[in-house]
Design a protein around this motif. Structure first.
Motif, PDB file in Angstrom:
ATOM      1  N   HIS A 146      38.817  36.135  36.046  1.00 35.11           N
ATOM      2  CA  HIS A 146      38.976  37.261  35.118  1.00 35.11           C
ATOM      3  C   HIS A 146      40.438  37.695  35.108  1.00 35.11           C
ATOM      4  O   HIS A 146      41.110  37.603  36.144  1.00 35.11           O
ATOM      5  N   LEU A 148      41.628  40.483  35.411  1.00 40.07           N
ATOM      6  CA  LEU A 148      41.868  41.529  36.407  1.00 40.07           C
ATOM      7  C   LEU A 148      42.489  40.961  37.679  1.00 40.07           C
ATOM      8  O   LEU A 148      43.229  41.649  38.390  1.00 40.07           O
ATOM      9  N   THR A 149      42.194  39.684  37.983  1.00 40.03           N
ATOM     10  CA  THR A 149      42.800  39.050  39.158  1.00 40.03           C
ATOM     11  C   THR A 149      44.319  39.002  38.995  1.00 40.03           C
ATOM     12  O   THR A 149      45.073  39.326  39.919  1.00 40.03           O
ATOM     13  N   LEU A 151      46.096  40.919  37.057  1.00 46.97           N
ATOM     14  CA  LEU A 151      46.573  42.304  37.082  1.00 46.97           C
ATOM     15  C   LEU A 151      46.661  42.812  38.524  1.00 46.97           C
ATOM     16  O   LEU A 151      47.638  43.465  38.912  1.00 46.97           O
ATOM     17  N   ASN A 152      45.652  42.505  39.316  1.00 47.36           N
ATOM     18  CA  ASN A 152      45.608  42.959  40.698  1.00 47.36           C
ATOM     19  C   ASN A 152      46.786  42.396  41.496  1.00 47.36           C
ATOM     20  O   ASN A 152      47.484  43.130  42.187  1.00 47.36           O
ATOM     21  N   ALA A 204      43.332  49.174  38.484  1.00 50.04           N
ATOM     22  CA  ALA A 204      42.937  47.784  38.267  1.00 50.04           C
ATOM     23  C   ALA A 204      41.978  47.315  39.354  1.00 50.04           C
ATOM     24  O   ALA A 204      41.001  46.609  39.087  1.00 50.04           O
ATOM     25  N   ARG A 205      42.248  47.741  40.600  1.00 50.53           N
ATOM     26  CA  ARG A 205      41.389  47.294  41.705  1.00 50.53           C
ATOM     27  C   ARG A 205      40.016  47.942  41.601  1.00 50.53           C
ATOM     28  O   ARG A 205      39.000  47.287  41.851  1.00 50.53           O
ATOM     29  N   ALA A 207      38.622  48.849  38.875  1.00 49.98           N
ATOM     30  CA  ALA A 207      37.941  48.184  37.763  1.00 49.98           C
ATOM     31  C   ALA A 207      37.362  46.841  38.220  1.00 49.98           C
ATOM     32  O   ALA A 207      36.238  46.481  37.846  1.00 49.98           O
ATOM     33  N   SER A 208      38.094  46.097  39.055  1.00 53.58           N
ATOM     34  CA  SER A 208      37.562  44.803  39.484  1.00 53.58           C
ATOM     35  C   SER A 208      36.397  45.001  40.455  1.00 53.58           C
ATOM     36  O   SER A 208      35.426  44.232  40.431  1.00 53.58           O
ATOM     37  N   ARG A 211      33.501  45.803  38.324  1.00 53.94           N
ATOM     38  CA  ARG A 211      33.044  44.593  37.648  1.00 53.94           C
ATOM     39  C   ARG A 211      32.261  43.703  38.631  1.00 53.94           C
ATOM     40  O   ARG A 211      31.189  43.190  38.302  1.00 53.94           O
TER      41      ARG A 211
END
Lengths: 326, 219
Positions: A146, A148-149, A151-152, A204-205, A207-208, A211
């Motif tokens: 994803h 988000l990875t 982004l993280n 971001a974290r 959110a992941s 998810r």
């Protein structure tokens, strides 16, 4: 997955070094004053952090002496791309350190400095991209596959490097009369930048994590075996003493440990440095250096825990074949 | 987001077909695989603590056992598990050194042990857990379809098959070219509904499994 300390250290140390290099590049691009000595110290520390990460990554290899081969498959492998970008980024930083140290300090900053800074920004971004894509490209590890990875990895590195940069920038003034005075106004926007990066990384974290909690695994014991009668139970995994499959893919810390580590990881990794920066920015600008230094000390173990969680939370589909361990 | 694909359709693809109707879970394929490969080009395969309480080692093939359904209508299913030699193997493009590769001439997925750096990334990239790092040699290992056996002209033609196929006492393991429509493996896949494991990841496994079916009393 079973988190490997070598990879946890590699990704956190290198990420922090990248973030610090980005902060120095930002200062240069903003045309602000960091003396050549202080700039060289910051860049050297960034280089050491990325290099330390690289050193840690070697402990993950079965055959470290063959590591040079890993640069060959850049057409298909994100790991290969990372193996090319990382030493180039280190070389670039080392060259900038030399240029900074050898430059005549009485001369005004040259246009070349902008080139150094822009190259550093590009290198850091490219390295974050490669590192994160190593995980994000594995489509069946749904926790990782994803954006988000990406982004993280980027935001967490910016946060760690930014907090460290604020501590350094403020600290120089305390030990060196040539440095900015404690509470110097030009450090403040960078403290604000570090704060924003930390908050964005935390969002971001979160959110992941949200998810991941809602993810429905696409593979099931039924799809893994093609046996569609229900219920389906595993009597034996085919051996008693464990195997690579039971060691590599299970963290064995228990589901409760995974839940328990979440808040200390986020608290130390993001909340504590953010609160300390807010306090420094609003109440005690004179003590910003000490506060940011404290933030580095708290954030470092927090981000190790956060990265550990990143790996431990990933549920590999092969684990379906090892129900007794899962 | 997905790894770069090495998507190619080969003219020839060797593979195993496992008949779950016939497998009795005797592990003869497991031990014959270990015996052949530990002595052959892919070996030696590690044996850690072999006489201790918790032995562990490298195997290219494992047999697991499942129970399906509710008592009294339960079935015991023995489930052999090895590399599926995917037509789109996710383990190959991720390898940073090129040690993992898929042969163009017969579709076998192999590891060049002299190039492998033991980074384990290919094992992470295999949804089936088909790869095992050899703890002694610190390189990634996997089923080779007995590549050092099936082309050996010193062996009688009937013996040019993977060791597991030769060892199976019930004939639950078939070996052949799944791209040849007239081969035995292609025929049973067609007639018996040979299926793929985890079709949801579109790895196109070459190995297929034949589902269990009622057989009735023999005439």
């Amino acid at each position: 997955m079973n988190p490997a300390w070598s990879i946890v250290l590699f990704t956190t140390l290198a990420g922090c070094g990248q973030g610090l290099a980005v902060a120095v590049a930002g200062v240069r691009l903003a045309g602000q004053s960091l003396s050549p000595l202080h700039q060289a110290v910051c860049l050297l520390l960034a280089l050491l952090l990325v290099g330390g990460g690289l050193l840690a990554s070697f402990f993950h290899l079965g055959h470290p002496m063959r590591a040079w081969r890993a640069a060959s498959q850049w057409r298909t492998s994100w790991m290969s791309r990372e193996v090319i970008v990382l030493p180039l980024f280190m070389l670039w930083l080392a060259a900038w350190v030399l240029h900074t140290a050898l430059r005549d300090p009485t001369q005004p900053a040259l246009a070349a400095d902008r080139v150094w800074a822009l190259g550093t920004l590009a290198g850091a971004a490219l390295l974050w991209w490669c590192t994160a894509m190593i995980y994000a490209c594995l489509r069946f590890i749904q926790e990782w596959a994803h954006p988000l990875t990406l982004l993280n990895y980027t935001l967490t590195g910016l946060s760690a490097g930014g907090v460290l940069a604020v501590a350094l920038f403020s600290g120089f003034g305390a030990f060196d009369s040539a440095g900015p005075a404690p509470g110097a106004a030009w450090v403040m926007p960078w403290a604000l930048g570090a704060l924003l990066a930390t908050l964005a990384a935390a969002v971001a974290r979160l959110a992941s994590l949200r998810r991941n909690a809602r993810l429905k695994p696409r593979s099931t014991l039924q799809s893994a075996t093609g046996i569609h009668q229900a219920p389906l139970r595993q009597w034996t995994m085919g051996f008693t003493g464990g195997s690579f499959n039971t060691r590599e893919f299970f963290h064995r810390a228990g589901a409760q440990a995974l839940r328990r580590i979440r808040w200390p990881a986020l608290g130390l990794g993001y909340a504590a440095p953010a609160l300390l920066l807010v306090f420094g920015l609003s109440v005690a600008p004179q003590a910003l250096g000490v506060l940011a230094g404290l933030a580095v000390l708290l954030q470092t173990p927090g981000l190790w825990a956060e990265r550990w969680l990143f790996f431990a939370q990933a549920r590999h589909p092969q684990n379906l074949y090892y129900q007794a361990v899962a | 987001m997905s790894a770069t694909s090495t998507d190619t359709t080969l003219a020839r693809q060797l593979a195993l077909v496992i008949d779950l109707n016939v497998c009795v879970g005797c592990h003869a394929c497991v031990t014959s695989c270990k015996e052949w490969n530990t002595s052959g080009a892919a070996g030696p395969l590690a044996d850690l603590n072999p006489y201790g309480a918790s032995p562990s080692g490298t195997f290219f093939n494992r047999v697991q056992t499942f129970e399906a359904g509710s008592f009294p209508n339960t079935e015991t299913v023995h489930f052999p598990k090895s590399c599926l030699h995917c037509e789109d193997p996710p383990c190959v493009p991720v390898c940073p050194t090129g040690a993992s590769y898929k042969r163009a001439e017969d579709g076998i997925v192999l590891v060049d042990y002299d190039k492998c750096i033991g980074c384990k990334y290919c094992a992470w990239a295999c949804p089936y857990g088909a790869r095992e790092l050899d703890e002694d040699r610190q390189v990634m290992t996997k089923c080779t379809l007995c590549v050092d056996r099936i082309y050996d002209e010193k062996l009688a033609p009937a013996d040019r098959k993977p060791a597991c196929v030769k060892a199976c006492p019930t004939g639950a393991r078939l070996f052949g070219d799944v791209k040849d429509p007239d081969s035995e493996v292609s025929r049973v896949i067609r007639e018996r509904g040979g299926y793929e494991l985890m079709p949801e990841w579109e790895t196109r496994p070459a190995n297929r499994y034949l589902p269990r079916q009622p057989t009735g009393p023999r005439a």
